[in-house]
Design an enzyme around this catalytic site. Structure first.
Site, PDB file in Angstrom:
ATOM      1  N   ARG A 190       0.806  -1.222   0.000  1.00 43.18           N
ATOM      2  CA  ARG A 190       0.000   0.000   0.000  1.00 43.18           C
ATOM      3  C   ARG A 190       0.842   1.277   0.000  1.00 43.18           C
ATOM      4  NH1 ARG A 190      -2.760  -4.133   2.064  1.00 43.18           N
ATOM      5  NH2 ARG A 190      -0.711  -4.549   2.921  1.00 43.18           N
ATOM      6  N   THR A 191       1.788   1.362   0.930  1.00 45.32           N
ATOM      7  CA  THR A 191       2.503   2.631   1.109  1.00 45.32           C
ATOM      8  C   THR A 191       3.375   2.940  -0.107  1.00 45.32           C
ATOM      9  OG1 THR A 191       2.547   2.067   3.441  1.00 45.32           O
ATOM     10  CG2 THR A 191       3.860   3.956   2.757  1.00 45.32           C
ATOM     11  N   HIS A 213       4.545   5.870  11.609  1.00 49.68           N
ATOM     12  CA  HIS A 213       4.131   5.678  10.205  1.00 49.68           C
ATOM     13  C   HIS A 213       3.122   6.800   9.933  1.00 49.68           C
ATOM     14  CE1 HIS A 213       2.978   3.966   6.472  1.00 49.68           C
ATOM     15  NE2 HIS A 213       2.673   2.747   6.835  1.00 49.68           N
ATOM     16  N   LYS A 262      27.606  -4.133  -0.663  1.00 47.21           N
ATOM     17  CA  LYS A 262      29.077  -4.074  -0.642  1.00 47.21           C
ATOM     18  C   LYS A 262      29.582  -3.258   0.542  1.00 47.21           C
ATOM     19  CE  LYS A 262      28.793  -3.659  -5.652  1.00 47.21           C
ATOM     20  NZ  LYS A 262      29.020  -2.684  -6.719  1.00 47.21           N
ATOM     21  N   ARG A 266      11.180   3.669   4.122  1.00 46.78           N
ATOM     22  CA  ARG A 266      10.739   2.677   5.122  1.00 46.78           C
ATOM     23  C   ARG A 266      11.959   1.869   5.528  1.00 46.78           C
ATOM     24  NH1 ARG A 266       5.574  -1.199   4.721  1.00 46.78           N
ATOM     25  NH2 ARG A 266       4.645   0.803   5.261  1.00 46.78           N
TER      26      ARG A 266
HETATM   27  N1   CP Z   1      -0.350  -0.206   6.006  1.00 43.58           N
HETATM   28  C1   CP Z   1       0.832  -0.402   5.395  1.00 43.58           C
HETATM   29  O1   CP Z   1       1.837   0.217   5.732  1.00 43.58           O
HETATM   30  O2   CP Z   1       0.790  -1.315   4.380  1.00 43.58           O
HETATM   31  P1   CP Z   1       2.074  -1.736   3.522  1.00 43.58           P
HETATM   32  O3   CP Z   1       3.012  -2.464   4.451  1.00 43.58           O
HETATM   33  O4   CP Z   1       1.537  -2.638   2.443  1.00 43.58           O
HETATM   34  O5   CP Z   1       2.696  -0.501   2.975  1.00 43.58           O
END
Ligand code: CP
Length: 309
Positions: free
Chosen positions: A56-57, A134, A84, A106
């Protein structure tokens, strides 16, 4: 426009006015209204740096950036020179030297986005750092609550499940508290850290107690990949004790709004009948994620003097 922040690293510390400005911008830029008439960020480049899996993100940030006209480059950690021995920061600085203007990152390490924000000139958007925050997930949850309930202030929102490992729970808590909602938490005792009480959340001992007086419930999955415990509860045990079943939803009443950040483990923390039922806004959250991420990119890039929000 009053937005001045150059990075979106978390919802902790954001004022109610800032969150509201972002939600209002998301409403203006919502994909429900069709393609944007203009491409305010044409020529600027977003680089997606995902060191943990995402559906999603990652995809909604890509979609949001393309709606604004940005070029989007996706970085693959597994085939990069990180293998490396190159550091995260050297990697980011090299990508910036190629012309990156924004990073979506992320990473399993809490604070990784903050490092890039301190040491690069790019706009940095935290797409999940360890168990910390998040923020765009928190914003899309709050957007969905505001959309469905017409307000956030005065509502009671239950967050149920693995709170300890949840960056979503932390971002939801900061954002919801800033906007005047009450947050209650429930989950297996060793997965609801006591420090959440200091952050202003109330703990309930069972899911039924959490659902008894709430307007919204956000169901979280058990993050087995972060547990590291010898004996996590079996899926069936977990569902019996903490799952949102059709029976529990019926007892909670028809007004309860059901959220889940995804990915869902059907039959564990949420039953399919609930996830796909009329009280669920789970797929609407995903659509709203595109709106919120479009708004976040537009506002942050404008704060860098690139495009106009
Ligand atoms: N909710 C969420 O962060 O989904 P993803 O891990 O698919 O990005």
């Amino acid at each position: 426009m009053t937005w001045t922040r150059k990075h979106l690293l978390g919802l902790e510390g954001l004022a109610a006015e800032e969150i509201t400005e972002l939600l209002d911008a998301a409403e203006r830029l919502h994909p429900d209204k069709g393609p944007l008439a203009e491409r305010p960020l044409a020529g600027w480049t977003l680089v997606n740096l995902f060191f943990e899996p995402s559906t999603r993100t990652a995809l909604s940030f890509e979609k949001a950036a393309k709606r604004l006209g940005m070029d989007v480059v996706s970085f693959s950690a597994s085939s990069s020179s990180l293998k490396k021995g190159e550091t995260l920061l050297d990697t980011a600085k090299n990508i910036e030297a190629m012309g990156a203007d924004a990073f979506v990152i992320r990473h399993s390490a809490a604070g990784a986005p903050h490092l890039l924000a301190r040491h690069t000139g790019c706009a940095v958007l935290n797409a999940g750092d360890g168990c910390h925050e998040h923020p765009t997930q928190g914003l899309l949850d709050i957007y969905t609550i505001r959309e469905r309930k017409g307000r956030v202030e005065g509502l009671t929102v239950a967050i149920v499940g693995d709170i300890a490992h949840s960056r979503v729970a932390r971002s939801d808590l900061w954002g919801l508290k800033a906007l005047g909602a009450k947050v209650v938490l429930a989950g297996p005792p060793d997965l609801v850290p006591p420090e959440f009480a200091e952050f202003g959340a109330e703990r309930r001992d069972s899911i039924d107690e959490a659902l008894a007086d709430c307007d919204v419930v956000n169901m979280l999955r058990i993050q087995r990949e972060r547990l590291g415990r010898a004996h996590p509860p079996s899926p069936r045990e977990y569902n019996d004790r903490w799952g949102l079943t059709a029976e529990r939803l019926r007892r909670a009443g028809p007004e309860l709004l059901v959220l889940h950040p995804g990915p869902m483990n059907r039959g564990v923390e949420i039953d399919s009948e609930v996830a796909d039922g009329s009280q669920s806004a789970i797929l609407r959250q995903v659509t709203n994620g595109v709106a919120v991420r479009t708004a976040a990119l537009a506002l942050l890039m404008a704060a860098h003097g690139k495009g106009a929000a």
